[in-house]
Design a protein around this motif. Structure first.
Motif, short mmCIF file in Angstrom:
data_model
loop_
_atom_site.label_atom_id
_atom_site.label_comp_id
_atom_site.label_asym_id
_atom_site.label_seq_id
_atom_site.Cartn_x
_atom_site.Cartn_y
_atom_site.Cartn_z
N GLU A 194 -1.24 2.01 3.89
CA GLU A 194 -2.25 2.34 2.88
C GLU A 194 -1.55 2.46 1.55
OE1 GLU A 194 -4.82 5.71 3.84
OE2 GLU A 194 -4.61 5.13 5.95
N VAL A 195 -2.25 2.06 0.49
CA VAL A 195 -1.63 2.11 -0.83
C VAL A 195 -2.62 2.71 -1.82
CG1 VAL A 195 -0.59 0.74 -2.69
CG2 VAL A 195 -0.24 0.05 -0.31
N VAL A 196 -2.16 3.68 -2.59
CA VAL A 196 -2.98 4.25 -3.67
C VAL A 196 -2.37 3.75 -4.97
CG1 VAL A 196 -3.79 6.37 -4.76
CG2 VAL A 196 -3.35 6.33 -2.28
N PHE A 206 -1.78 12.31 -7.40
CA PHE A 206 -0.36 12.00 -7.47
C PHE A 206 0.02 11.88 -8.94
CE2 PHE A 206 -1.80 10.37 -3.36
CZ PHE A 206 -0.90 11.01 -2.51
N PRO A 207 -0.13 13.00 -9.69
CA PRO A 207 -0.02 12.91 -11.15
C PRO A 207 1.36 12.49 -11.65
CG PRO A 207 -0.19 15.21 -10.43
CD PRO A 207 -0.46 14.36 -9.23
N LEU A 222 1.53 4.41 -4.66
CA LEU A 222 2.19 5.13 -3.57
C LEU A 222 1.89 4.37 -2.28
CD1 LEU A 222 3.77 7.80 -2.85
CD2 LEU A 222 1.61 8.52 -1.86
N ILE A 223 2.97 3.93 -1.63
CA ILE A 223 2.86 3.13 -0.40
C ILE A 223 3.06 4.06 0.80
CG2 ILE A 223 3.89 1.21 0.88
CD1 ILE A 223 4.95 0.24 -1.97
N ASP A 224 2.22 3.93 1.80
CA ASP A 224 2.25 4.84 2.95
C ASP A 224 2.15 4.01 4.23
OD1 ASP A 224 1.91 6.89 4.75
OD2 ASP A 224 0.16 7.78 3.77
N LEU A 288 7.05 6.70 3.04
CA LEU A 288 6.34 6.88 1.78
C LEU A 288 7.22 6.36 0.63
CD1 LEU A 288 4.93 10.49 2.33
CD2 LEU A 288 3.58 8.38 2.09
N ILE A 289 6.62 5.51 -0.18
CA ILE A 289 7.36 4.94 -1.31
C ILE A 289 6.54 5.03 -2.59
CG2 ILE A 289 8.36 2.83 -2.29
CD1 ILE A 289 8.91 1.93 0.60
N PRO A 290 6.97 5.87 -3.54
CA PRO A 290 6.35 5.80 -4.86
C PRO A 290 6.99 4.61 -5.58
CG PRO A 290 7.96 7.61 -4.76
CD PRO A 290 8.03 6.90 -3.45
N ALA A 291 6.17 3.60 -5.88
CA ALA A 291 6.68 2.37 -6.49
C ALA A 291 6.18 2.30 -7.93
CB ALA A 291 6.22 1.15 -5.70
N VAL A 292 7.11 2.35 -8.86
CA VAL A 292 6.75 2.39 -10.29
C VAL A 292 7.80 1.64 -11.10
CG1 VAL A 292 5.76 4.72 -10.05
CG2 VAL A 292 8.12 4.47 -10.80
#
Ligand code: BES
Ligand code: ZN
Ligand code: ZN
Length: 472
Positions: A194-196, A206-207, A222-224, A288-292
């Motif tokens: 899932e991705v937000v 996820f501020p 955010l990759i889950d 979990l990967i915060p991708a930015v």
């Protein structure tokens, strides 16, 4: 020329040869054994070996002539104790110097040495050839008796995945492409994902991920990934900063040069996830990967801003270049809510880590002695060195600015890796077992089995240690 087939070329070069027919026998000789071994040979062979200068030195190798003009057999040197302790991956060195052919090991090594030799051999097959052709070693090895070849090939493939992701420049590895790589991995192993992304990061709280990534034209996300339905719960969290300009606190030229590798933590956890899933490890895995991308634009977050994290803790931004701990904070909060048995984060988090231990060692933090012991023991068995650093309580004060709950960039830079680790630990309050790796993710020069470029750190050690750690 860009090459879309480099993945399969690596997979082939990082696997064992199938046939055991007509193979060239490869003998390994240490420096100490060399004189005795030479005496056991026929006069002709012994004379030839002497004339080549071969003395069993570490990584020396020669092919012996056969009767028919082909290679008859080959010998490689294991060197002495000192050479072995100063080098990694003898198998890689040997493969790089042997001529083309299909080899099979003729020496009886202990399981650990045999496994090490075989893994080194496979790792030497790696090339990053997406943008330019690279020659690969032509020597192949038949699966040696006594090694778990499927396991070693899974390790090599996980390592290759981590390297490919790091080596790919930000022009082709933004948050979108990192998400695509996560999708591909999930699909390969029938995992769910899932991705937000974008403004949904705000509505789904996820501020910090949003704040760090919002200045880029490429949406933060955010990759889950979840895989496995029973067994202990393991959550891996990886820093996925696809490029780190430093933000408004812009990095100087030299410091920015390598920042395509700032998603190295996510590349490493994806590589480890591949190893875990391919080997069918008994666990419930979450990644979990915060991708930015940490970019500069009119809507970039600013020094002095005070941001409220997912956990509710407020953070004063004293340097927009300390962005990794911000995106990880929200991801860790999310991970922690599940209360898994173990959370492990990996991140190219601080320049201070590199200053402390250099590129070779992976500095890590652990909340329990047992987990530290397990990883350290495994690390020494699989040539994936790690070094424990302390969650040093007295330094907690350094991350408390007064005006907010937390400071993302304490002044002075003392103990920079430790204060970053303490910052992360503030977001893991429900899960007693937490480990964090502050990796470099880059091999600065060509080494056997580790070409200059992106590299896995700590993931082979973790893969080795995890079954035991999770059964506790
Ligand atoms: N991505 C860098 C850390 C880094 C730099 C890792 C060089 C490997 C090699 C990170 O986002 C960063 O810039 N950290 C700052 C933090 C400081 C401003 C508190 C650092 O380490 O200088
Ligand atoms: Zn930074
Ligand atoms: Zn960074």
């Amino acid at each position: 020329m860009a090459d879309k087939n480099s993945k399969s070329a690596n997979a082939k070069a990082m696997s064992f040869a199938h046939s055991d027919q007509g193979t060239i026998k490869l003998t390994l000789v240490s420096k100490d054994e060399f004189a005795g071994w030479l005496e056991s040979l026929s006069g002709g062979d012994a004379g030839w070996i002497k004339s080549t200068g071969f003395k069993g030195g570490y990584g020396q190798a020669i092919a012996m002539p056969g009767d028919d003009g082909e290679i008859g057999w080959a010998v490689a040197g294991m060197g002495d104790e000192r050479a072995r302790s100063r080098n990694r991956f003898l198998g890689a060195k040997v493969r790089s110097v042997l001529p083309a052919g299909v080899y099979s090991l003729a020496s009886d090594l202990g399981t650990e040495q045999l496994t090490d030799f075989s893994l080194g051999w496979l790792l030497e097959g790696y090339r990053f050839d997406r943008y330019a052709k690279k020659s690969r070693p032509k020597a192949e090895l038949v699966r040696p008796n006594g090694v778990d070849s499927a396991r070693l090939e899974a390790v090599a493939a996980g390592e290759a995945l981590a390297r490919d992701l790091i080596n790919t420049p930000a022009s082709d590895m933004g948050p979108d492409e990192l998400e695509a790589a996560a999708h591909a991995l999930a699909e390969e192993h029938a995992a769910t994902i899932e991705v937000v992304s974008g403004d949904d990061l705000l509505s789904q709280t996820f501020p910090l991920v949003h704040a760090v990534g919002r200045a880029s034209t490429r949406k933060p996300r955010l990759i889950d990934i979840r895989w496995g339905s029973d067994g202990p719960m393991l959550t891996l969290v990886g820093k996925g900063v696809c490029f780190d300009t430093g933000g408004l606190n812009l990095k100087p030229t030299a410091s920015m040069a390598l920042m395509k590798k700032d998603m190295g933590g996510s590349a490493n956890v994806l590589g480890l996830a591949h190893m875990i899933m391919a080997s069918g490890m008994q666990c419930q895995l979450r990644v979990l990967i915060p991708a930015v991308e940490n970019s500069v634009a009119g809507d970039a977050f600013r020094p002095g801003d005070i941001l409220t994290s997912r956990k509710g803790l407020t953070v004063e931004i004293n340097n927009t270049d300390a962005e990794g701990r911000l995106v990880l904070a929200d991801a860790l909060t999310f991970a922690d809510a599940d209360e898994p048995d173990l959370i492990i984060s990996m991140a190219t988090l601080t320049g201070a880590a590199r200053v402390a231990v250099g590129a070779d060692l992976a500095p890590y933090y652990a909340t329990t002695q047992a987990d530290a012991d397990a990883v350290e023991t495994a690390a020494s068995h699989v040539a994936d060195p790690v070094w424990r650093m302390p969650f040093w309580e007295p330094y907690e004060k350094m991350i408390e600015p007064g005006i907010a709950d937390l400071d993302n960039a304490p002044k002075g830079g003392f103990a920079g890796s430790i204060t970053a680790a303490l910052f992360l630990r503030r977001f893991v309050t429900e899960t007693p077992r937490y480990m964090h790796f502050d990796i470099y993710g880059w091999c600065p020069s060509n080494e056997p089995g580790r070409p200059k470029g992106g590299v896995g750190q700590g993931i082979r050690a973790l893969f080795e240690a995890l079954p035991g750690m999770l059964s506790k």
